[in-house]
Design a protein around this motif. Structure first.
Motif, mmCIF file in Angstrom:
data_model
loop_
_atom_site.group_PDB
_atom_site.id
_atom_site.type_symbol
_atom_site.label_atom_id
_atom_site.label_comp_id
_atom_site.label_asym_id
_atom_site.label_seq_id
_atom_site.Cartn_x
_atom_site.Cartn_y
_atom_site.Cartn_z
ATOM 1 N N UNK A 360 0.874 -1.214 -0.169
ATOM 2 C CA UNK A 360 -0.064 0.036 0.040
ATOM 3 C C UNK A 360 0.960 1.218 -0.033
ATOM 4 N N UNK A 361 0.399 2.129 -0.824
ATOM 5 C CA UNK A 361 1.295 3.480 -0.706
ATOM 6 C C UNK A 361 1.096 4.300 0.545
ATOM 7 N N UNK A 362 1.857 4.551 1.328
ATOM 8 C CA UNK A 362 1.708 5.187 2.453
ATOM 9 C C UNK A 362 1.490 6.730 2.615
ATOM 10 N N UNK A 363 1.630 7.113 1.363
ATOM 11 C CA UNK A 363 1.124 8.580 1.287
ATOM 12 C C UNK A 363 -0.239 8.952 0.885
ATOM 13 N N UNK A 364 -0.904 7.685 0.244
ATOM 14 C CA UNK A 364 -2.183 8.130 -0.234
ATOM 15 C C UNK A 364 -3.330 6.944 0.139
ATOM 16 N N UNK A 365 -2.655 5.800 0.685
ATOM 17 C CA UNK A 365 -3.382 4.697 0.781
ATOM 18 C C UNK A 365 -3.887 3.866 -0.241
ATOM 19 N N UNK A 366 -3.220 4.261 -1.541
ATOM 20 C CA UNK A 366 -3.525 3.454 -2.840
ATOM 21 C C UNK A 366 -2.868 2.156 -2.601
ATOM 22 N N UNK A 367 -3.684 1.137 -3.040
ATOM 23 C CA UNK A 367 -3.373 -0.381 -3.208
ATOM 24 C C UNK A 367 -2.400 -0.512 -4.228
ATOM 25 N N UNK A 368 -1.419 -1.034 -4.061
ATOM 26 C CA UNK A 368 -0.438 -1.337 -5.153
ATOM 27 C C UNK A 368 -0.276 -2.920 -5.475
ATOM 28 N N UNK A 369 -0.336 -3.739 -4.777
ATOM 29 C CA UNK A 369 -0.398 -5.148 -4.781
ATOM 30 C C UNK A 369 -1.406 -5.891 -3.672
ATOM 31 N N UNK A 370 -1.573 -6.794 -3.982
ATOM 32 C CA UNK A 370 -2.471 -7.663 -3.022
ATOM 33 C C UNK A 370 -2.662 -9.237 -3.501
ATOM 34 N N UNK A 371 -1.764 -10.274 -2.943
ATOM 35 C CA UNK A 371 -1.538 -11.598 -3.367
ATOM 36 C C UNK A 371 -1.817 -12.538 -1.920
ATOM 37 N N UNK A 372 -2.412 -13.640 -2.374
ATOM 38 C CA UNK A 372 -2.827 -14.711 -1.190
ATOM 39 C C UNK A 372 -1.565 -15.225 -0.980
ATOM 40 N N UNK A 373 -1.255 -15.579 0.354
ATOM 41 C CA UNK A 373 -0.052 -16.262 0.912
ATOM 42 C C UNK A 373 -0.268 -17.607 1.719
ATOM 43 N N UNK A 374 -1.646 -17.849 1.717
ATOM 44 C CA UNK A 374 -1.993 -19.078 2.282
ATOM 45 C C UNK A 374 -3.331 -19.353 1.633
ATOM 46 N N UNK A 375 -3.942 -20.383 1.852
ATOM 47 C CA UNK A 375 -5.110 -20.898 1.512
ATOM 48 C C UNK A 375 -6.303 -19.727 1.691
ATOM 49 N N UNK A 376 -6.724 -19.466 0.860
ATOM 50 C CA UNK A 376 -8.037 -18.586 1.037
ATOM 51 C C UNK A 376 -9.335 -18.943 0.176
#
Length: 743
Positions: A360-376
């Motif tokens: 997450x960009x810490x200036x704006x809160x914009x999501x840059x990436x989101x990936x699973x790291x476990x069973x979801x």
């Protein structure tokens, strides 16, 4: 921008003036960031907060201890801390003094080179608050600033101590309503001239908030609430809460509070001037119980950015809109800088309970990436355009019937700190691949003050096969027919230590750990070391490039907390606190050091060629067959025992695991004197000094008697089973079912 009821980022709304202020604040933050060189580079000779540096990267630039010489690591000194519960805090080293917090908010100071005790502090804690500390009387760290040591006690008092003497400078009550289940287990965070602290208790009856106190005096400066208050009580305290109110049912369970407790994950970002807060789960767990008409329920399960001077919200990103699964966003955050899409960005790396690793960009809160790291299975992924999860209601909506949900409520990640190395660009940490069966009873339940109000039953996938056999046939058939059942029984889950590419979520290497409870914090160094403890009682040093074990020191104490490192003169030290509890509380797994030895809390400090003698805690006596309980009272019927079982699982099971080795007493092994005093213990607080709260505000004498009847019946069965095991030459500590519930 107006505040939106989406999973994506937004700035505070509520009117044109607020919009202009938010825009100006973001512009100013960007100017400050451009004008100042990065200050988040890892820890050097000192370790100034539990995360090491301003970004809490748990990364050290020290390089005296290397993969080539790590085998020479030995004990430099150790200290007994005088307690026997969970230890989750990482020490802090400033000006040659090693500071560490302990059980319920104790604090200690030692000469960092010699281990000479300098001072110790023990707050006077209202142990009745232990009843609302869902996961032990832990404390996750202290803050050192302005010549003071700040530590928050379990009962919600902040203590500012003179860093040299340990004498009290000021203390402040930061609990908003002591009639509720609020408590404190997290580390305070200093942001300029304020010290900021969250609170815990979302499973109980709280409305989450963070509090800012004046660093010099302890005076309340501001408070920011996670969820709106009952609109019948008038306007909201802040404009962003008026916007959030639109994402809640007007007829929500305002009496319960909504949850959202931000019990960890506080980061002051000196580059943007923002305080970043990870918020907690909803209460009750199910959205249909909490906010019957649905909605995103801002700001549950979110990362929010606040102005530390006023508490005004600058942006938010909701990781789990409408949280339905106890998916807190309170796991520690890491602040760093990374090249993303060809540009260097100031980012937050965050892996909350819900199974995704976010950038997450810490200036704006914009999501840059989101990936699973476990069973979801609660979501099919994260929509990169909106930042919202793509829900899989059929798989994970347990409001229509029992469901097996991945990740489970322990979370793919939780309180145990991860680390980030700017040298390798990798994120290192324990990852838990586990699910749980979730179900609930129909209808709304009345508020139970300062008691569990989550209204859900949870059975971890490790226990699923055994548990199904105990259910009524129709319910068992329904559970076995669930799409996730076969996989959950075949692959119930495990914990791994992993190195992960944060931009892709791909695992670079992984090492299985001892079991699902084995998920301690980590530290990584510039010399290429990864250091962590384990439940078996080892301090493990690994090659950060491959995960290969280079050294494992058997300490005899289960280690969950993240290690740290510092330098005095030319000598590099590695320190870690030891003691089982907290995240796995109260059950001690058989492979844990605390299963066979006294769970003595200790501070262990190592260096190259250390020669101090490492003394292991004493062995526990061998298990014996449960003693024979007294006969049941004449008026005890099967219905009374069943009612007692329901009351036990709804109020007591979260602390009493009823296994042979546990931090809390195994109530299947009560001695005659305990049986005789059962009412006094449960209702009158006979054992309050030992940490057992009184329950006379919730349980009647008849309730206590019903619980006692259930436990007598359980002790009869346990004794019978263990006599048979003894006769057959089998161990007495076979597997036992774990069910955490609240009806």
């Amino acid at each position: 921008m107006a505040c939106r009821s989406s999973g994506g980022p937004a700035t505070a709304g509520g009117g044109g003036a607020v919009k202009k202020l938010a825009t100006l604040a973001l512009a100013l933050a960007a100017t400050q960031l451009a004008a100042n060189p990065p200050s988040i580079q890892g820890a050097g000779a000192t370790w100034t907060n539990p995360g090491g540096d301003a970004g809490k990267t748990h990364y050290s630039r020290l390089d005296q201890i290397t993969p080539a010489n790590a085998s020479r690591l030995g004990l430099a000194w150790s200290a007994e801390l005088g307690t026997g519960r969970g230890m989750e805090a990482t020490p802090v080293m400033v000006d040659g003094v090693l500071y560490v917090s302990g059980v319920a908010g104790r604090a200690y100071a030692f000469d960092a080179a010699t281990g000479r005790p300098l001072w110790a502090f023990e707050p006077e804690v209202d142990m009745q608050l232990n009843r609302t500390a869902c996961c032990d009387m832990v404390n996750r760290g202290l803050a050192v600033a302005d010549g003071k040591v700040m530590v928050a006690a379990l009962d919600g008092w902040m203590y500012a101590l003179d860093a040299k003497t340990g004498k009290l400078v000021w203390k402040a009550d930061f609990i908003e309503n002591r009639a509720k289940g609020d408590n404190s287990t997290g580390a305070p965070e200093v942001a300029g001239d304020v010290v900021i602290i969250g609170m815990a208790g979302a499973e109980y009856d709280v409305r989450g908030y963070v509090t800012a106190l004046d660093l010099k005096t302890g005076k309340l400066r501001w408070r920011w609430h996670v969820v709106p208050r009952d609109p019948a009580k008038g306007p909201q305290e802040r404009p962003e809460l008026e916007a959030a109110l639109k994402t809640w049912d007007p007829n929500s369970r305002w009496d319960i509070g909504g949850g959202g407790a931000p019990w960890d994950a506080l980061n002051y970002d000196p580059e943007t001037g923002l305080i970043l807060v990870g918020t907690g789960n909803g209460g009750p767990y199910a959205t249909s119980k909490r906010s019957p008409a649905g909605g995103d329920n801002l700001y549950l399960g979110s990362v929010v950015a606040l102005d530390p001077k006023t508490g005004a919200m600058r942006w938010h990103y909701q990781e789990t809109p409408g949280d339905n699964w106890d998916f807190t966003s309170t796991a520690p955050m890491i602040l760093t800088r990374m090249t993303v899409d060809g540009a260097e960005r100031p980012v937050i790396l965050h892996a909350p309970k819900n199974g995704f690793l976010y950038v997450i960009d810490r200036q704006s809160g914009k999501l840059l990436r989101a990936n699973p790291i476990a069973r979801v299975n609660w979501a099919k992924g994260i929509d990169s355009a909106t930042g919202r999860p793509i829900l899989d209601a059929e798989a994970a909506d347990y409001t229509t019937g029992p469901k097996i949900v991945f990740p489970g409520t322990p979370g793919a990640r939780n309180w145990f700190p991860a680390a980030y190395s700017p040298k390798t660009g990798l994120y290192y940490g324990s990852v838990l691949d586990i699910g749980n069966l979730i179900f609930m009873t129909p209808g709304q339940k009345p508020l139970k003050a300062r008691a569990l109000n989550n209204d859900a039953a949870l059975i971890f996938t490790q226990d699923l096969a055994e548990a199904v056999g105990t259910f009524p046939a129709p319910m068992a058939a329904q559970i076995r027919a669930l799409p996730a059942f076969a996989d959950a029984v075949k692959n119930p889950g495990k914990a791994q230590m992993r190195a992960i590419d944060p931009l892709t979520g791909k695992t670079v290497w992984a090492v299985d750990t001892g079991g699902w409870q084995d998920r301690g914090g980590v530290m990584v160094t510039a010399s290429g070391l990864l250091v962590h403890g384990n439940v078996a009682g080892q301090l493990v040093v690994r090659d950060a490039a491959t995960g290969r074990s280079l050294k494992a020191i058997d300490t005899g104490s289960s280690i969950m907390a993240a290690p740290m490192t510092y330098r005095i003169g030319k000598v590099q030290y590695v320190a870690v606190t030891a003691g089982w509890g907290g995240g796995g509380y109260p059950y001690i797994p058989r492979y844990g050091a605390a299963y066979n030895r006294v769970n003595a809390n200790r501070l262990l400090v190592f260096k190259l060629d250390g020669r101090a003698r490492l003394v292991k805690p004493p062995l526990l006596p061998p298990l014996t067959v449960a003693p024979e309980p007294p006969a049941q009272a004449a008026n005890v019927t099967p219905e009374v025992i069943a009612r007692g079982a329901s009351l036990f699982f709804g109020n007591c099971a979260i602390c009493h695991a009823n296994r042979p080795r546990s931090i809390t007493p195994d109530l299947r092994r009560m001695a005659p004197a305990t049986h005789e005093a059962f009412r006094q213990i449960v209702l009158d607080g006979l054992y309050v000094p030992a940490g057992m709260p009184r329950w006379n505000d919730i349980l009647s004498p008849q309730d206590a008697d019903a619980i006692h009847a259930y436990l007598i019946d359980l002790q009869v069965q346990t004794r019978k089973d263990e006599l048979a095991k003894q006769k057959a030459g089998k161990p007495l500590d076979g597997p036992a079912l774990t069910i955490l519930s609240n009806y």
